[in-house]
Design an enzyme around this catalytic site. Structure first.
Site, PDB file in Angstrom:
ATOM      1  CG  HIS A  53      -1.920  -1.117   1.225  1.00 24.08           C
ATOM      2  ND1 HIS A  53      -3.181  -1.061   0.680  1.00 24.08           N
ATOM      3  CD2 HIS A  53      -1.802  -2.375   1.715  1.00 24.08           C
ATOM      4  CE1 HIS A  53      -3.808  -2.215   0.842  1.00 24.08           C
ATOM      5  NE2 HIS A  53      -2.981  -3.041   1.463  1.00 24.08           N
ATOM      6  CG  ASN A 126      -7.839  -4.763   0.707  1.00 21.22           C
ATOM      7  OD1 ASN A 126      -7.110  -3.773   0.789  1.00 21.22           O
ATOM      8  ND2 ASN A 126      -7.418  -5.970   0.972  1.00 21.22           N
TER       9      ASN A 126
END
Ligand code: HEM
Length: 289
Positions: A53, A126
């Protein structure tokens, strides 16, 4: 968000100038978590690139509770219809480095931090309701398979598919990733999911299994492979810029948060084990003597 001084977790912090000591001249106390937190934060002010990320974009917002949830939870942000809780959301790519194109096929992070009256509450989700692995022990191996080959420094589909094909529990999320939702057209046009199963407890002590679904009010929209390739040449930061420009233009995106709730006992007695996804047939339990 608040003008009073707080710790990172949002607890009020009365004194930012004196450590706790054992008496006037005594040693500084290890129980002084505010001191430890301040020093730990300082020591890490130069932040190396995140292993996952690494690239993302975020915005501030507000969560407005439309349905009182006190029958299921005592959590402040879900009690009292009409309550508004400030929040921060960060959308991200998962596998690539900080300079990585926004339009590569990848799962997108959907991390929400609520600044509640009881401290900060994070839902680190997510844009997929399921996850590749059930056991965190496999996560570093999974991520390494998505990163660069240490010998060639190339990203290598063989490594990725080796991992996925040998981890059958990943098939549901691989289907999401390789399907139409693998390249969102905008952060604004994707759903977000807490993915994990959370537990809520009400004031009677009754427990519930909960899954969070943030459904986009903009409608789901994705890109074709061809369009994603074109955007790659035009704008590496396409998703970040799309979010920034929309907000600058006053087109504020929104999501409606739904909670999928299952009573605790019902969850345990369900016909399938709601916590065990399909286990790798290669996995063997190693006895510990
Ligand atoms: C299975 C074990 C997992 C491990 C070991 C793991 C590890 C990590 C690490 C090391 C980071 C970077 C943190 C940082 O440097 O600040 C991260 C970020 C993140 N993870 Fe995971 N992760 C796991 C599972 C998951 C799952 C299941 C989800 C989604 C439900 C998820 C969503 C995210 C998101 C959205 C971020 C970025 C947060 C942000 O934007 O600040 N991770 N994870």
């Amino acid at each position: 968000m608040q003008d009073k001084l707080t710790t990172n977790a949002g607890q009020p912090w009365a004194d930012n100038e004196h450590s706790q000591t054992a008496g006037k001249r005594g040693p500084v106390l290890i129980q002084d978590y505010a001191l430890l937190e301040k020093l730990a934060h300082f020591n890490r002010e130069r932040i190396p690139e995140r292993i996952v990320h690494a690239k993302g974009a975020g915005a501030k917002g507000v969560f407005e509770l439309t349905h009182d949830m006190s029958a299921y939870t005592t959590a402040d942000l879900f009690n009292g219809a009409g309550k508004k809780t400030p929040l921060m959301v960060r959308f991200s790519q998962v596998a690539g480095e900080a300079g990585y194109p926004d339009t590569y096929r990848d799962v997108r992070g959907f991390a929400v931090k609520f600044y509640t009256q009881e401290g900060n509450y994070d839902i680190v989700g997510n844009n997929t309701p399921v996850f590749f692995v059930n056991d965190p022990l496999k996560f570093p191996d999974f991520i390494h398979s998505q990163k660069r080959d240490p010998r060639t420094h190339k990203r290598t589909p063989d490594m990725q598919w080796d991992f996925w094909s040998l981890s059958p529990e990943s098939v549901h999320q691989v289907t999401y990733l390789m399907g139409d939702r693998g390249i969102p057209a905008s952060y604004r046009t994707m759903h977000g999911y807490g993915s994990h199963t959370f537990k809520w407890v009400n004031k009677e002590g009754e427990q519930f299994w909960v899954k969070y679904h943030f459904r986009t009010d903009q409608g789901v929209k994705n890109m074709s492979n061809e369009l994603a390739d074109q955007m790659l040449i035009k704008d590496l930061d396409f998703l970040q810029n799309d979010l920034f420009n929309a907000i600058e233009d006053g087109e504020y995106p929104s999501w409606t948060l739904y909670a999928q709730i299952l009573p605790y006992e019902e969850g345990l007695k369900y016909e399938h084990d709601i916590f065990e996804c399909y286990k790798s047939s290669f996995a063997k339990k190693i006895p510990i003597n």
